[in-house]
Scaffold this motif. Sequence first.
Motif, mmCIF file in Angstrom:
data_model
loop_
_atom_site.group_PDB
_atom_site.id
_atom_site.type_symbol
_atom_site.label_atom_id
_atom_site.label_comp_id
_atom_site.label_asym_id
_atom_site.label_seq_id
_atom_site.Cartn_x
_atom_site.Cartn_y
_atom_site.Cartn_z
ATOM 1 N N HIS A 6 -11.040 8.036 2.745
ATOM 2 C CA HIS A 6 -11.107 7.587 1.381
ATOM 3 C C HIS A 6 -10.218 6.479 0.977
ATOM 4 N N VAL A 7 -8.997 6.252 1.800
ATOM 5 C CA VAL A 7 -7.724 5.406 1.613
ATOM 6 C C VAL A 7 -8.174 4.202 2.455
ATOM 7 N N GLU A 8 -7.905 3.165 1.691
ATOM 8 C CA GLU A 8 -7.847 1.802 2.102
ATOM 9 C C GLU A 8 -6.672 1.345 2.792
ATOM 10 N N LYS A 9 -5.484 1.842 2.151
ATOM 11 C CA LYS A 9 -4.179 1.514 2.761
ATOM 12 C C LYS A 9 -3.087 2.381 2.210
ATOM 13 N N ILE A 10 -2.275 2.643 3.041
ATOM 14 C CA ILE A 10 -1.081 3.239 2.584
ATOM 15 C C ILE A 10 -0.083 2.544 2.229
ATOM 16 N N LEU A 11 0.798 2.620 0.880
ATOM 17 C CA LEU A 11 1.743 1.685 0.810
ATOM 18 C C LEU A 11 2.937 2.566 0.960
ATOM 19 N N TRP A 12 3.334 3.725 0.727
ATOM 20 C CA TRP A 12 4.784 4.501 1.234
ATOM 21 C C TRP A 12 4.091 5.755 1.755
ATOM 22 N N THR A 13 4.735 6.064 3.088
ATOM 23 C CA THR A 13 4.412 7.353 3.785
ATOM 24 C C THR A 13 5.221 8.676 3.135
ATOM 25 N N GLU A 14 4.953 9.578 3.478
ATOM 26 C CA GLU A 14 5.786 10.666 3.390
ATOM 27 C C GLU A 14 6.865 10.626 3.672
ATOM 28 N N PHE A 154 10.511 2.969 -6.475
ATOM 29 C CA PHE A 154 9.915 1.587 -5.667
ATOM 30 C C PHE A 154 9.231 0.716 -6.564
ATOM 31 N N GLU A 155 9.408 -0.591 -6.473
ATOM 32 C CA GLU A 155 8.498 -1.432 -7.232
ATOM 33 C C GLU A 155 7.164 -1.611 -6.690
ATOM 34 N N CYS A 156 6.001 -1.211 -7.623
ATOM 35 C CA CYS A 156 4.657 -1.051 -6.929
ATOM 36 C C CYS A 156 3.904 -2.436 -7.367
ATOM 37 N N PRO A 157 3.402 -3.129 -6.366
ATOM 38 C CA PRO A 157 2.382 -3.897 -6.528
ATOM 39 C C PRO A 157 1.350 -3.677 -7.463
ATOM 40 N N ASP A 158 0.677 -4.587 -8.167
ATOM 41 C CA ASP A 158 -0.459 -4.331 -9.200
ATOM 42 C C ASP A 158 -1.736 -3.856 -8.753
ATOM 43 N N TYR A 159 -1.585 -2.714 -8.070
ATOM 44 C CA TYR A 159 -2.825 -2.034 -7.415
ATOM 45 C C TYR A 159 -2.931 -0.707 -8.215
ATOM 46 N N PHE A 160 -4.048 -0.079 -8.520
ATOM 47 C CA PHE A 160 -4.058 1.343 -9.015
ATOM 48 C C PHE A 160 -3.841 2.063 -7.778
ATOM 49 N N VAL A 161 -2.896 2.853 -7.904
ATOM 50 C CA VAL A 161 -2.723 3.728 -6.640
ATOM 51 C C VAL A 161 -2.691 5.361 -6.717
ATOM 52 N N VAL A 162 -2.907 6.105 -5.780
ATOM 53 C CA VAL A 162 -2.997 7.608 -5.932
ATOM 54 C C VAL A 162 -2.291 8.266 -4.742
ATOM 55 N N GLY A 163 -2.077 9.564 -5.066
ATOM 56 C CA GLY A 163 -1.412 10.255 -4.170
ATOM 57 C C GLY A 163 -0.031 10.847 -4.774
ATOM 58 N N TYR A 164 0.762 11.743 -4.021
ATOM 59 C CA TYR A 164 1.766 12.199 -4.425
ATOM 60 C C TYR A 164 1.943 12.554 -5.962
ATOM 61 N N GLY A 165 1.011 13.051 -6.365
ATOM 62 C CA GLY A 165 0.665 13.489 -7.807
ATOM 63 C C GLY A 165 -0.106 12.532 -8.772
#
Length: 187
Positions: A6-14, A154-165
């Motif tokens: 379901h995931v296009e790309k990971i921005l930050w790993t565990e 972290f500064e987040c780029p303007d994407y809608f992100v999911v995961g880690y809560g």
Amino acid sequence: MDLEKHVEKILWTEQQIFQRVSELASEITQDFTPQTNAPAIVGVATGAFLFLADLVRKIQLPISVDFIRADSYRSGTVSDGNPRIPFDLKVDVEGKHVILVEDIVDTGSTLSCLIDHIKSKGASSISVCTLLDKPARRKVHFELVGKGKYYCGFECPDYFVVGYGMDFAELYRNLPYIGVLKPEMYS
Ligand code: IMP
């Protein structure tokens, strides 16, 4: 079904999240060690639940921990800009240092509302510790209270992100990393 599909790309790993959360906890420990009263750590439900759990286990102070809820996302990826507080604090924060723990600061309206609310309860300072900040989307200015500090993972780029809560339509909070979904998952 494999959730990774379901995931296009990971921005930050565990591992990256683990490292940064440890650094934030050390900063908080150092900053609040000289204070006579240890801070009250307030997680903003639901999105901050994993971040809060990992952060507080690394803070070396006798803190109290509580949750507050502010709902502004009815569904989808856009805020209605008018948060409500359907779930309030149990801990008495009058005269205390409060650190609000957020998953992500987007327009700023949730934080602005929560800071006003906690200020009205007589907190002596209000700090914010957010894992992500999307400064490009800020619409509402908020001010910390007293000697409150701003901690950001972290500064987040303007994407809608999911995961880690963080969720999309209440799903994907259980991903251990932070990523962006494939476009077809948002429809
Ligand atoms: P704000 O009130 O616009 O700053 O929104 C803050 C809240 O919106 C956060 O606590 C999140 O729950 C949610 N939010 C904002 N951006 C995202 C995102 O990219 N993914 C998931 N949730 C988000």
